[in-house]
Motif scaffolding. Sequence first.
Motif, short mmCIF file in Angstrom:
data_model
loop_
_atom_site.label_atom_id
_atom_site.label_comp_id
_atom_site.label_asym_id
_atom_site.label_seq_id
_atom_site.Cartn_x
_atom_site.Cartn_y
_atom_site.Cartn_z
N ARG A 135 0.83 -1.21 0.00
CA ARG A 135 0.00 0.00 0.00
C ARG A 135 0.86 1.26 0.00
O ARG A 135 0.54 2.25 -0.66
CB ARG A 135 -0.94 0.01 1.22
CG ARG A 135 -2.05 -1.02 1.20
CD ARG A 135 -3.07 -0.75 0.08
NE ARG A 135 -3.52 0.63 0.03
CZ ARG A 135 -4.54 1.13 0.77
NH1 ARG A 135 -5.19 0.33 1.60
NH2 ARG A 135 -4.90 2.39 0.65
N LEU A 136 1.95 1.24 0.76
CA LEU A 136 2.82 2.41 0.82
C LEU A 136 3.54 2.67 -0.50
O LEU A 136 3.93 3.81 -0.78
CB LEU A 136 3.86 2.22 1.94
CG LEU A 136 3.30 2.27 3.36
CD1 LEU A 136 4.33 1.74 4.35
CD2 LEU A 136 2.90 3.70 3.73
N LEU A 137 3.70 1.63 -1.31
CA LEU A 137 4.42 1.76 -2.57
C LEU A 137 3.51 2.06 -3.75
O LEU A 137 3.97 2.07 -4.90
CB LEU A 137 5.22 0.48 -2.86
CG LEU A 137 6.41 0.22 -1.95
CD1 LEU A 137 7.09 -1.09 -2.32
CD2 LEU A 137 7.41 1.37 -2.02
N GLU A 138 2.24 2.30 -3.51
CA GLU A 138 1.35 2.63 -4.61
C GLU A 138 1.88 3.85 -5.36
O GLU A 138 2.35 4.83 -4.76
CB GLU A 138 -0.06 2.90 -4.06
CG GLU A 138 -0.74 1.64 -3.55
CD GLU A 138 -2.05 1.90 -2.84
OE1 GLU A 138 -2.77 0.94 -2.57
OE2 GLU A 138 -2.33 3.09 -2.54
N ALA A 139 1.80 3.78 -6.69
CA ALA A 139 2.47 4.77 -7.54
C ALA A 139 2.01 6.19 -7.29
O ALA A 139 2.79 7.14 -7.41
CB ALA A 139 2.26 4.40 -9.01
N ASN A 140 0.74 6.37 -6.91
CA ASN A 140 0.21 7.73 -6.73
C ASN A 140 0.87 8.46 -5.57
O ASN A 140 0.83 9.69 -5.49
CB ASN A 140 -1.30 7.70 -6.51
CG ASN A 140 -1.68 7.00 -5.21
OD1 ASN A 140 -1.39 5.81 -5.03
ND2 ASN A 140 -2.32 7.71 -4.31
N ARG A 141 1.50 7.72 -4.65
CA ARG A 141 2.12 8.39 -3.50
C ARG A 141 3.37 9.18 -3.90
O ARG A 141 3.78 10.10 -3.20
CB ARG A 141 2.48 7.36 -2.43
CG ARG A 141 1.29 6.58 -1.94
CD ARG A 141 1.50 5.95 -0.59
NE ARG A 141 0.46 4.98 -0.31
CZ ARG A 141 -0.76 5.28 0.12
NH1 ARG A 141 -1.08 6.54 0.33
NH2 ARG A 141 -1.66 4.31 0.33
N ALA A 142 3.98 8.82 -5.03
CA ALA A 142 5.20 9.50 -5.47
C ALA A 142 4.98 10.98 -5.76
O ALA A 142 5.91 11.78 -5.64
CB ALA A 142 5.79 8.81 -6.69
N ASP A 143 3.75 11.34 -6.14
CA ASP A 143 3.49 12.75 -6.46
C ASP A 143 2.29 13.31 -5.71
O ASP A 143 1.75 14.36 -6.07
CB ASP A 143 3.31 12.95 -7.97
CG ASP A 143 2.26 12.04 -8.57
OD1 ASP A 143 1.49 11.42 -7.80
OD2 ASP A 143 2.20 11.95 -9.80
N SER A 144 1.87 12.64 -4.65
CA SER A 144 0.77 13.17 -3.84
C SER A 144 1.28 14.36 -3.02
O SER A 144 2.42 14.36 -2.54
CB SER A 144 0.22 12.10 -2.92
OG SER A 144 1.24 11.59 -2.07
#
Length: 238
Positions: A135-144
């Motif tokens: 969950r922490l590595l979901e791609a959207n977190r990189a630019d949230s």
Amino acid sequence: MNPTLSRSALFYPFHLCAPRTLEALLARYQSIHFRDYMALRLTPLMGTMAYQDRMGDDHPTLVEAGRLVQGYPVSGPLNPAATAAVDRDLGDPCWRALFHEAMRSDRRFQRGLFDLTHAMRIGQALVPGPAALLRLLEANRADSPCSVALLQGLARPSLTLEEAYAFEYGLALLKTAAAQVYTIRLAQQHDLLPVTDSHSHFALLSHALAREGLDLGNDYVGMATGHLAPHHTIGSHG
């Protein structure tokens, strides 16, 4: 001191290093400087845990000889200048991309931020470490969007599960950026060359130094297959 050794160095981003790393650093630098453990105070009621261990606890003779220098405090709330510097990292797409890739592919980088060997508490839920990491590595977190103020707003007990994941990811960003800010500050204040044995942290600091236009220097001492790997220095002066 051996006059043939390089200038004094500041180890980063942690307050301890592996024995092989210390041996390699002592062979290269006049003295190695270590910060204390970083315990951040995010709000009056929320912060990270502090330990009192220091490198010198196991190497008192190196402390007495001046080869190992310690006692640089980096705990407590971030002051306005540090907050602004952290926010520049958190708002930098390139820095964020480097961080997310390190989270995705560097096991040691992961372990420095999360204990994935046991279940993790995410908000009110207890989640197996591997499942939490996915969950922490979901791609959207990189630019949230993320900032110190946003994390302070999330530092409360009643979060949804998604808010709790956002907080855990953001706290990892904050700890990484804050350690980097203190690295730059201590190196500037004491004329020290930053050095690390973590290639991911080397890449993050190198990018931040280039972005800020700082000719501070940055050294990477890698350990490969049990032997000292070639080291790489950028922008070092003196």
